[in-house]
Enzyme design. Structure first.
Site, PDB file in Angstrom:
ATOM      1  N   SER A  81       0.841  -1.199   0.000  1.00 52.64           N
ATOM      2  CA  SER A  81       0.000   0.000   0.000  1.00 52.64           C
ATOM      3  C   SER A  81       0.875   1.247   0.000  1.00 52.64           C
ATOM      4  O   SER A  81       2.093   1.176   0.040  1.00 52.64           O
ATOM      5  CB  SER A  81      -0.912  -0.003   1.218  1.00 52.64           C
ATOM      6  OG  SER A  81      -0.135   0.146   2.394  1.00 52.64           O
ATOM      7  N   LYS A  82       0.216   2.358  -0.037  1.00 53.93           N
ATOM      8  CA  LYS A  82       0.903   3.658  -0.080  1.00 53.93           C
ATOM      9  C   LYS A  82       1.948   3.794   1.021  1.00 53.93           C
ATOM     10  O   LYS A  82       3.018   4.332   0.815  1.00 53.93           O
ATOM     11  CB  LYS A  82      -0.121   4.783   0.092  1.00 53.93           C
ATOM     12  CG  LYS A  82      -1.058   4.929  -1.080  1.00 53.93           C
ATOM     13  CD  LYS A  82      -0.718   6.183  -1.878  1.00 53.93           C
ATOM     14  CE  LYS A  82      -1.760   6.517  -2.929  1.00 53.93           C
ATOM     15  NZ  LYS A  82      -2.290   5.404  -3.672  1.00 53.93           N
ATOM     16  N   ARG A  83       1.604   3.276   2.183  1.00 52.93           N
ATOM     17  CA  ARG A  83       2.504   3.486   3.312  1.00 52.93           C
ATOM     18  C   ARG A  83       3.834   2.758   3.142  1.00 52.93           C
ATOM     19  O   ARG A  83       4.780   2.998   3.897  1.00 52.93           O
ATOM     20  CB  ARG A  83       1.766   3.129   4.598  1.00 52.93           C
ATOM     21  CG  ARG A  83       2.144   1.894   5.324  1.00 52.93           C
ATOM     22  CD  ARG A  83       1.114   1.553   6.392  1.00 52.93           C
ATOM     23  NE  ARG A  83       0.570   0.225   6.150  1.00 52.93           N
ATOM     24  CZ  ARG A  83       1.226  -0.885   6.440  1.00 52.93           C
ATOM     25  NH1 ARG A  83       2.421  -0.820   6.977  1.00 52.93           N
ATOM     26  NH2 ARG A  83       0.693  -2.060   6.187  1.00 52.93           N
ATOM     27  N   GLY A  85       5.749   3.223   0.740  1.00 57.48           N
ATOM     28  CA  GLY A  85       6.640   4.065  -0.041  1.00 57.48           C
ATOM     29  C   GLY A  85       6.152   4.262  -1.454  1.00 57.48           C
ATOM     30  O   GLY A  85       6.145   5.371  -1.959  1.00 57.48           O
TER      31      GLY A  85
END
Length: 497
Positions: free
Chosen positions: A269-271, A273
């Site tokens: 996911s986005k988290r 990176g």
RNA sequence: GGGCCCUUCGUCUAUCGGUUAGGACAUCAGAUUUUCAAUCUGGGAAGACGGGUUCGACUCCCGUAGGGCCUGCCA
């Protein structure tokens, strides 16, 4: 030379025995069928790195087999599909260098064809109209879950309400008994009990075909021989197989590749990176590095780690794709990227660094390219991305007179100033202005001064870079060139203390 | 709840019944040394667990545990 005839299965012993044909194996693909693969992303606004890898596997397999690689945009969800989102897919594939062998097929444009197949299924009794309301469906879903079974529609065996044209969907009528085999090229044979498979909706109440119908029809019409796609579709493959069989179409070979997870093993996911291929591009990864890294993520060929497209194509076989999901490893990606940065054409790197700098909003100078071209060969070994390369080149791009940081300025005292002045004079006599030659001169100078390089190295670096961030001294001098180097030293020395 | 998939060093992988379980990234130590990096040398590090089958199992079978996917009129 006598050659053994190629026997069909069952030939030989059974030859000549009428009616003794080998049993039909529903999922045994025709070995002579021309290989056609496809990537079928839905335009959601970004292109997931997992989609990129699936595209790469499809591309590699098609190339390996001398077949074709196609692109289909699954845009049947009208809410989410936009031209921009479609462009993102084109750009992503383009950047990765995975060009399809034919213009893309847009799924939504083929809705009439999908409806036609739905109707054919209906007429053949392989589908039925289901008049369940959303409330009834919700209740059935709950009940089925509680009982641990697949949902069933009462309309499967019921006559449509007389003379009504009430809202309804069309469901596929799947067999209630027996089993369906998906002979997956990666997972191996997977058997599904037909009673576990629900009657999926193939046409919505508004007449729009659903995904499971559309993929089957499109893959068939596009003559796709190998469906290589994400793991999450393995269950669908069974239901899709039933549709193929109902239409008496040849079932393609399936290969379900595991998903890519984040470094912590959770869904990417986005988290973590980055997630979209565009982000990897902006971070300064080279497409050939992405291809190499992605190919090695979930697939391997002995101990080979760094290899180009030709080798990958020669070696790749979907059957060798690893069954377990893989985690994205930034360290390794950086390492692979560094390798390709080292061997990349330097003019190209100059261009990429210029683009990165422009994205950062830097105003270019006329001689930037020339300065970069001189600096890049000297600093690129230490760069993991284009962005880092840009940072490593910053000293070369700085304009005179340099502003010294406090720490740099503190390295200049009477002693180092005097020494730098002598060094400047010494370097003035240096005609072979290259890295090895300069290193030699620096050593000569240090020897002449009777000190080690440490006695003036810091000050020289400070004066050449302003902030101390520069490659090794000889490299910095070489990258800057004679005039710029001596100019920078001169600037610092002539500045009042 | 049900169905299905998966499980070798921290990570990516090799092995495909008999290996000191190999490589790469990361990591640690040393060398080099003009910051950082790069480079060179060396080290540590793995078959989830429990049963079978077998002369022999990381490799085959069963179970357990842990992850994941599906179970949509999303794709």
């Amino acid at each position: 030379m006598i050659r053994a005839p190629t026997l069909r299965r069952g030939d030989g012993r059974d030859a000549g025995a009428p009616g003794a044909l080998p049993p039909v194996e529903p999922n045994m693909p025709d070995p002579d069928r021309p290989v056609v693969t496809r990537i079928a992303p839905s335009p959601t606004g970004s292109m997931h790195i997992g989609t990129a890898r699936t595209a790469l596997f499809n591309w590699l397999y098609a190339r390996h087999c001398g077949g074709r690689f196609l692109l289909r945009i699954e845009d049947t969800d009208r809410e989410r599909s936009t031209e921009v989102a479609v462009q993102v897919i084109f750009d992503g594939l383009d950047w990765l260098g995975l060009q399809p062998d034919a213009p893309p097929v847009f799924q939504f444009a083929r809705a009439d064809r999908h409806r036609e197949v739905a109707m054919a299924l209906l007429e053949a009794g392989r589908a039925y109209r289901c008049y369940m309301t959303v409330e009834e469906l919700a209740a059935e879903r709950e009940k089925a879950r509680a009982e641990g079974r697949a949902i069933r529609s009462p309309w499967r065996d019921r006559e449509p309400p007389a003379g009504s044209n009430t809202s309804h969907v069309i469901r596929f009528r799947g067999p209630l008994e027996g089993e369906t085999l998906v002979d997956d090229m990666i997972k191996g044979p997977v058997v599904f009990q037909n009673r576990e498979l629900d009657d999926l909706v193939i046409l919505r109440s508004d007449g729009v075909p659903t995904y499971n119908l559309a993929v089957v029809v499109d893959d068939h019409d596009m003559d796709i021989s190998h469906v290589i796609r994400g793991d999450d579709h393995l269950n669908n493959a069974a239901r899709q197989t039933l549709i193929y069989q109902s239409m008496a179409w040849e079932v393609p070979a399936f290969a379900h590749v595991p998903l890519i997870h984040g470094p912590d093993g959770a869904k990417l996911s986005k988290r973590h990176g980055a997630q979209a291929v565009g982000e990897f591009a902006d971070m300064g990864f080279l497409p050939e590095a992405m291809r190499n890294y992605l190919a090695r993520l979930g697939w391997g060929h002995g101990d080979d780690e760094l290899f180009g497209d030709e080798q990958a194509i020669a070696w790749f076989d979907v059957r060798d794709v690893v069954k377990a999901p893989a985690r994205l490893d930034w360290n390794k990606l950086h390492h692979v990227n560094n390798h390709y940065l080292r061997i990349a054409d330097e003019e190209r790197l100059v261009r990429l660094v210029m683009e990165a700098l422009a994205r950062r909003g830097r105003t270019p100078h006329a001689d930037d390219e020339a300065r970069l071209l001189a600096a890049i060969p000297i600093v690129k070994d230490g760069a993991k991305t284009i962005l880092e390369l840009a940072d490593l080149c910053a000293f070369a791009l700085a304009r005179r007179p340099l502003v010294l940081t406090e720490k740099s300025a503190s390295l200049l005292n009477e002693e180092t100033r005097a020494r730098l002045a002598r060094l400047a004079a010494f370097l003035l006599e240096t005609h072979e202005w290259d890295q090895p030659g300069l290193l030699e001169r620096l050593r000569e100078f240090a020897a002449a001064e009777g000190v080690g390089l440490g006695k003036f190295g810091g000050a020289l670096r400070a004066v050449l870079s302003g902030d101390g961030s520069a490659p090794d001294l000889a490299g910095a001098l070489a990258a800057l060139g004679r005039d710029e180097s001596l100019g920078r030293i001169d600037d610092a020395l002539s500045r009042s203390q």
